[in-house]
Design an enzyme around this catalytic site. Sequence first.
Site, PDB file in Angstrom:
ATOM      1  CB  ALA A  43      -0.647   0.177   1.557  1.00 33.44           C
ATOM      2  CB  THR A  44       3.594   2.055   1.318  1.00 27.80           C
ATOM      3  OG1 THR A  44       3.550   2.245   2.948  1.00 27.80           O
ATOM      4  CG2 THR A  44       5.196   3.432   1.249  1.00 27.80           C
ATOM      5  CG  ASN A  98      -3.734   3.610  10.255  1.00 22.03           C
ATOM      6  OD1 ASN A  98      -4.037   4.339   9.117  1.00 22.03           O
ATOM      7  ND2 ASN A  98      -2.708   3.735  10.532  1.00 22.03           N
ATOM      8  CD  GLN A 114      -5.856  -1.176   8.877  1.00 21.75           C
ATOM      9  OE1 GLN A 114      -6.606  -2.124   9.687  1.00 21.75           O
ATOM     10  NE2 GLN A 114      -4.747  -0.616   9.074  1.00 21.75           N
ATOM     11  CB  SER A 122      -0.987  -3.527   1.565  1.00 21.08           C
ATOM     12  OG  SER A 122      -0.373  -3.794   1.843  1.00 21.08           O
ATOM     13  CB  ALA A 123      -0.851  -9.207   0.371  1.00 22.41           C
ATOM     14  CG  HIS A 124       0.846  -6.837   5.310  1.00 24.24           C
ATOM     15  ND1 HIS A 124       1.296  -6.326   7.056  1.00 24.24           N
ATOM     16  CD2 HIS A 124       1.484  -5.167   4.378  1.00 24.24           C
ATOM     17  CE1 HIS A 124       1.674  -4.280   6.346  1.00 24.24           C
ATOM     18  NE2 HIS A 124       1.787  -4.135   5.284  1.00 24.24           N
ATOM     19  CB  THR A 161      10.324  -8.943 -12.571  1.00 28.00           C
ATOM     20  OG1 THR A 161      10.813  -9.061 -13.720  1.00 28.00           O
ATOM     21  CG2 THR A 161      10.295 -10.534 -12.557  1.00 28.00           C
ATOM     22  CB  CYS A 185       9.795   4.535  17.770  1.00 32.23           C
ATOM     23  SG  CYS A 185       9.267   3.663  19.809  1.00 32.23           S
TER      24      CYS A 185
HETATM   25  C1  LIG Z   1      -0.769  -0.780   6.702  1.00 32.64           C
HETATM   26  C2  LIG Z   1      -1.305   0.143   5.514  1.00 32.64           C
HETATM   27  C3  LIG Z   1      -0.167   1.129   4.770  1.00 32.64           C
HETATM   28  C4  LIG Z   1       0.759   0.779   4.407  1.00 32.64           C
HETATM   29  O1  LIG Z   1       0.860  -0.344   3.821  1.00 32.64           O
HETATM   30  P1  LIG Z   1       2.693  -1.247   3.243  1.00 32.64           P
HETATM   31  O2  LIG Z   1       1.653  -2.809   2.611  1.00 32.64           O
HETATM   32  O3  LIG Z   1       2.585  -2.290   4.250  1.00 32.64           O
HETATM   33  O4  LIG Z   1       3.303  -0.691   2.835  1.00 32.64           O
HETATM   34  C5  LIG Z   1      -1.073   2.463   4.411  1.00 32.64           C
HETATM   35  N1  LIG Z   1      -2.169   2.503   4.781  1.00 32.64           N
HETATM   36  C6  LIG Z   1      -2.755   2.140   5.849  1.00 32.64           C
HETATM   37  C7  LIG Z   1      -4.273   2.305   6.058  1.00 32.64           C
HETATM   38  C8  LIG Z   1      -2.367   1.028   6.636  1.00 32.64           C
HETATM   39  O5  LIG Z   1      -3.109   0.550   6.884  1.00 32.64           O
END
Ligand SMILES: *Cc1c(COP(=O)(O)O)cnc(C)c1O
Length: 401
Positions: A74-75, A154, A182, A202-204, A243, A329
Amino acid sequence: MLKLPVYLDYNATTPVDPRVLEAMLPYFTQHFGNAASRNHAFGWEAEEAVDYAREQVAKLVGAETKEIIFTSGATESDNLAIKGVFEMYAGKGNHIITCVTEHKAVLDTCNHLEKLGASVTCLPVHEDGLIDPAELEAAIRPETILIAIMYANNEIGVLQPVKEISAIARKHGVLFFTDATQAVGKIPVNVQEDGIDIMAFSAHKIYGPKGVGALYVRRKSPRVRLTAQMDGGGHERGMRSGTLNVPGIVGLGKACELCRLEMGEESKRLKALRDNLEDALLGLEATQLNGHKEQRLPHLSNISFKYIEGEALIMSFSKYMALSTGSACTSASMEPSYVLKALGNTDETAHASLRFGLGRFTTAEEVAFAIEQITAAVNKQRELSPTWEMYKEGARLNSVE
Ligand SMILES: *Cc1c(COP(=O)(O)O)cnc(C)c1O
């Protein structure tokens, strides 16, 4: 038996669902081809897997397959969306509207563009964490090219009024980008019904692997064009060279499919658990829920325990539980969360906050354990707190009067 520590930080990241991992595994060693290799079966297999994943992803959010661009997360999607629009629509204007509680991937990108000549309006939020659509509309100027407002926050989980925002964007002919990292996979998100032009996820955060994500880019009414931020082989219809991460993309696809099929039941179950947790913890004295009570994600709760240092609280049970505080932090020091501050909280209250993020593998037993542990830890910390002593003293004096 509880497996310790209990994980309650699902908004930071999620474990890969075993079904997702299983789908990914053959694409590391067996079907390892480059999806751009057009001359042999290895490449065709990889391409086929990517095509299938693109369908799974598109289906979850109501998009066409051609509207999905795979990224590293997502970044990167946030960067590509905002920088890509800024460069592509430079002829139209340089004004971007966003809001104070956005993820750093959006805010820092906007800050960066300001140095390159962008004019950025950063809308405030109400005490409940929501923006005011009227204020958004009033901020639009002839040179406005993009509205960047997140779907779900988030830290506090509040859902911005996406449909109202998109209606305003349409009315003024401004593109609407939303960071839906989110929200996608957790609640129904549909780019057509919601009127979204560009969307990052984002997948994670949805039980897929880290390092892979997607950007939805609308193809018609209006057709959105983005300037690529990564030049190279012209992958992903020229918008994102490099790739393709085939196993990661396969994982994202599978994760999206599971969310589409299971989200309804899952969110009901998690909401019941979350409400239990929240009712018990808000039952403690001098506590506060952060963010709008109804208009938010079903699996998240952000609570301030006043007269307590959130960091100390977390450290006191870090062996048993994993969750986040309202502190971040930055370099060596602890800064209070800018999101909680934007809601009007003091530094002290922001530092006294915990984010509870429940997820697919959270059990009722774990929630009961969390309630017990946190209640005990809060009571214990307060016994040691001089400000709590003063607060209780004040309460006694008031009741005497
Ligand atoms: C986690 C998050 C991101 C960043 O996603 P990544 O895949 O870790 O780069 C961006 N925006 C929101 C709202 C998120 O919760």
